[in-house]
Design an enzyme around this catalytic site. Structure first.
Site, PDB file in Angstrom:
ATOM      1  N   ASP A 193      15.406  -5.653 -22.367  1.00 53.12           N
ATOM      2  CA  ASP A 193      15.918  -5.590 -21.003  1.00 53.12           C
ATOM      3  C   ASP A 193      16.836  -4.378 -20.827  1.00 53.12           C
ATOM      4  O   ASP A 193      17.592  -4.022 -21.730  1.00 53.12           O
ATOM      5  CB  ASP A 193      16.685  -6.885 -20.723  1.00 53.12           C
ATOM      6  CG  ASP A 193      17.193  -6.980 -19.306  1.00 53.12           C
ATOM      7  OD1 ASP A 193      16.358  -7.010 -18.385  1.00 53.12           O
ATOM      8  OD2 ASP A 193      18.425  -7.050 -19.121  1.00 53.12           O
TER       9      ASP A 193
ATOM     10  N   GLU B  37      12.412  -1.752 -21.054  1.00 51.56           N
ATOM     11  CA  GLU B  37      12.433  -1.673 -19.591  1.00 51.56           C
ATOM     12  C   GLU B  37      13.184  -0.408 -19.203  1.00 51.56           C
ATOM     13  O   GLU B  37      14.410  -0.319 -19.357  1.00 51.56           O
ATOM     14  CB  GLU B  37      13.125  -2.894 -18.982  1.00 51.56           C
ATOM     15  CG  GLU B  37      13.156  -2.832 -17.457  1.00 51.56           C
ATOM     16  CD  GLU B  37      14.093  -3.852 -16.834  1.00 51.56           C
ATOM     17  OE1 GLU B  37      13.822  -4.276 -15.704  1.00 51.56           O
ATOM     18  OE2 GLU B  37      15.104  -4.206 -17.471  1.00 51.56           O
TER      19      GLU B  37
END
Length: 613
Positions: free
Chosen positions: A324, A353
């Site tokens: 993330d 990400e």
């Protein structure tokens, strides 16, 4: 009197043993590449004690911090057999208490596990919204937020058992890997279902199940030759994390002092003209006020995160990480974190990400990037997410007329920039995920447009990812109704649901049309290596028709995507290079045999996936 002294002895012993409240990692393994493990012992004033070990286990470092409740003990495990080793704590030469630290036997072949790759098709699940396999764990007495399915932003009860119960559905669909949004404990009082504000990173949230349940999920998937990808968060924890409430060091999190929000400008990580304060606010600022920003430039923090990640891979048998907010981390620290994991597991895979809107900026974060090399930076990150393709997918199939930069030319331009990437096979391609608007909302439920988008995602280069429910036409409007609307419950995941989309009988006719197309194309891709690793040859779109080929020495597939509402006739002489002498083929979507000698007709808003003969 004897009884009194015996009770006193028990009391003293219990008091000393209670000195240890937590040990992390809770155990380790023998024969790891990372042969030195730094064990954190936490308890009231535990740093007042001296630490020693049996002679066969060497302490290489003892680190005490300004918080007396922590001591970090580095243990050399190289050459040690599996078993329990006594860690002794004493004060002023007097024995205090001890702790049995276990080294487990490592599973054979663990170091060379093969992570997800372009041969896979990934299915993204938000576990709280997918299926409730165990209603008994919907709420938990130790955690604040209780289940309330009537609250769109509340906890709804989906769990690990629900995923296990529906693995047959996913396998039949053609899915080979599952990326689940985080499952670790999140004790936020509200909106905890997304689980990105973690409060204990060694514990599966009890409302999802147990650590053992998570390992069982991996085992059940491996029986089906499926892979499990953990959503790992390196950038921040939640404000309810037990360590945040009693920081080991002042700089365990970024302080300004106190809280400062990120400016979210990831470009400051590489902008040669940046102001230092702008870079600092992106990298060190908190993602939101409830998510304290971890300081990866602190060696204790970085090592804690490295060991925690490796612990989960080894314990649960993981096949990959999705990281993330990768590009918000300290870029030197996150590169070290990634390198340490890849050195332990050379065939593992990690996708970061990097939510940016320019190929060069995304490429910067991929391992061996030619863009990163300009600044002598290498993230060591094998895979990044193709957000520019996602951007194109969100608009181009609503553009019936092609312009210089509209319609199918958006796809062409995206792939024209592939020279910026070090490894295009290791890009994650997707139409939508848990943070973006539902793709079927963008297309207003238009099945034809969904088919066009899915054809592109499943036949172009890279590793495709689907978002749960897209395969049955699920919709959700994030701009109008917020995150909860794009994270609706999968119909049939709860025993009292009025219908179940997990079965053909339970799906509506419209849902079955979405599902049948997805299943056919997914399974064809799974069976044909040319769509997984074949080279890509593309042609400039004309009249909003995009044509490309995937090929290797053994096979060729021609993909035609007509984004024009009107039928189109293609002059096949233009595509001689891609056809490579083929004069016929079979459209695997319709089963129709096609002659490819002169021209090819294709209906409006239709795609063809032609297996060339």
């Amino acid at each position: 009197m004897k009884k009194f002294f015996f009770l006193l002895l028990l009391l003293v012993s219990a008091t000393l043993t209670a000195q240890i409240d937590r040990v992390e990692p809770p155990f380790w393994w023998s024969n790891m590449n990372l042969s030195e493990v730094q064990v954190m012992f936490y308890g009231k004033n535990i740093s007042e004690f001296d630490v020693s070990t049996p002679k066969e286990m060497i302490i290489t470092n003892i680190r005490k911090t300004e918080n007396p409740n922590y001591v970090f003990v580095s243990l050399q495990t190289e050459g040690l057999a599996s078993g329990s080793y006594e860690i002794r704590f004493s004060k002023k030469g007097k024995k205090g208490f001890s702790y049995k630290y276990e080294l487990k036997q490592r599973e054979e072949g663990s170091a060379h596990r093969v992570g997800f790759n372009s041969s896979d098709a990934i299915y993204l699940i938000m576990p709280d919204r997918f299926a409730n396999g165990n209603p008994a764990n919907d709420s938990h007495p130790e955690l604040q937020e209780k289940a309330d399915r009537n609250n769109p932003g509340g906890r709804h009860g989906g769990d690990i058992e629900g995923i296990i119960n529906n693995l047959d559905y996913l396998e039949d669909l053609g899915v080979t890997a599952i990326w689940s949004t985080p499952l670790l404990e999140d004790d936020d009082p509200r909106y905890s279902y997304h689980t990105y504000a973690q409060s204990d990173v060694y514990r599966i949230d009890p409302r999802y199940g147990t650590n053992e349940d998570y390992r069982r999920l991996a085992n059940e998937m491996h029986k089906r030759d499926m892979k499990l990808i953990m959503d790992y968060v390196t950038n921040h924890w939640g404000g309810e994390h037990w360590m945040i409430k009693d920081l080991p060091t002042y700089d365990w999190v970024h302080q300004f002092p106190g809280y400062k929000n990120s400016n979210y400008r990831m470009t400051t990580q590489f902008d040669p003209n940046r102001a230092d304060i702008d870079r600092k606010l992106n990298e060190d600022g908190w993602f939101v006020s409830t998510m304290p920003d971890l300081n990866q430039s602190n060696p204790l923090v970085l090592n804690y995160l490295i060991q925690n990640a490796i612990w989960w891979i080894e314990y649960a048998g993981l096949d990959g990480f999705r990281v993330d907010t990768y590009s918000y981390n300290d870029k030197t620290g996150i590169a070290e974190w990634t390198q340490a994991i890849m050195e332990e597991y050379p065939d593992f895979n990690i996708v970061g990400e990097v939510w940016m809107h320019d190929q060069a900026q995304i490429s910067y974060w991929q391992k061996d990037s030619p863009v990163g090399a300009i600044q002598s930076y290498n993230s060591n990150l094998p895979s990044v997410m193709d957000f520019t393709l996602h951007d194109a997918l969100m608009t181009m199939f609503n553009e019936d007329d092609m312009g210089w930069d509209r319609g199918m030319v958006r796809a062409y331009d995206n792939f024209a920039n592939d020279f910026l990437y070090a490894d295009t096979d290791n890009l994650l391609v997707f139409a939508g995920n848990h943070d973006t608007n539902r793709i079927n909302e963008q297309y207003q439920g238009d099945l034809k447009k969904y088919k066009l988008a899915l054809t592109l995602v499943l036949t172009t280069r890279g590793t495709p990812q689907l978002y749960y429910g897209d395969e049955i036409g699920m919709r959700g409007d994030k701009p109008a109704k917020g995150d909860a609307d794009i994270r609706r419950d999968f119909p049939g995941g709860w025993s009292n649901d009025s219908q179940s989309a997990f079965t053909a009988e339970g799906r509506t006719p419209e849902q079955n049309e979405f599902h049948a197309f997805t299943k056919k194309l997914l399974n064809y891709r799974q069976e044909n290596e040319v769509l997984q690793t074949g080279k890509l040859l593309q042609y400039i779109p004309e009249n909003n028709v995009y044509v490309y080929f995937r090929y290797n020495p053994e096979a060729r597939v021609m993909v035609v995507i007509n984004n024009n509402p009107e039928p189109q006739t293609l002059d096949l002489q233009r595509f001689a290079e891609g056809l490579n002498g083929a004069t016929s083929g079979r459209d695997i979507l319709s089963g129709e045999e096609l002659q490819l000698e002169n021209s090819l007709e294709i209906a409006g808003k239709t795609s063809l996936v032609v297996e060339l003969k």
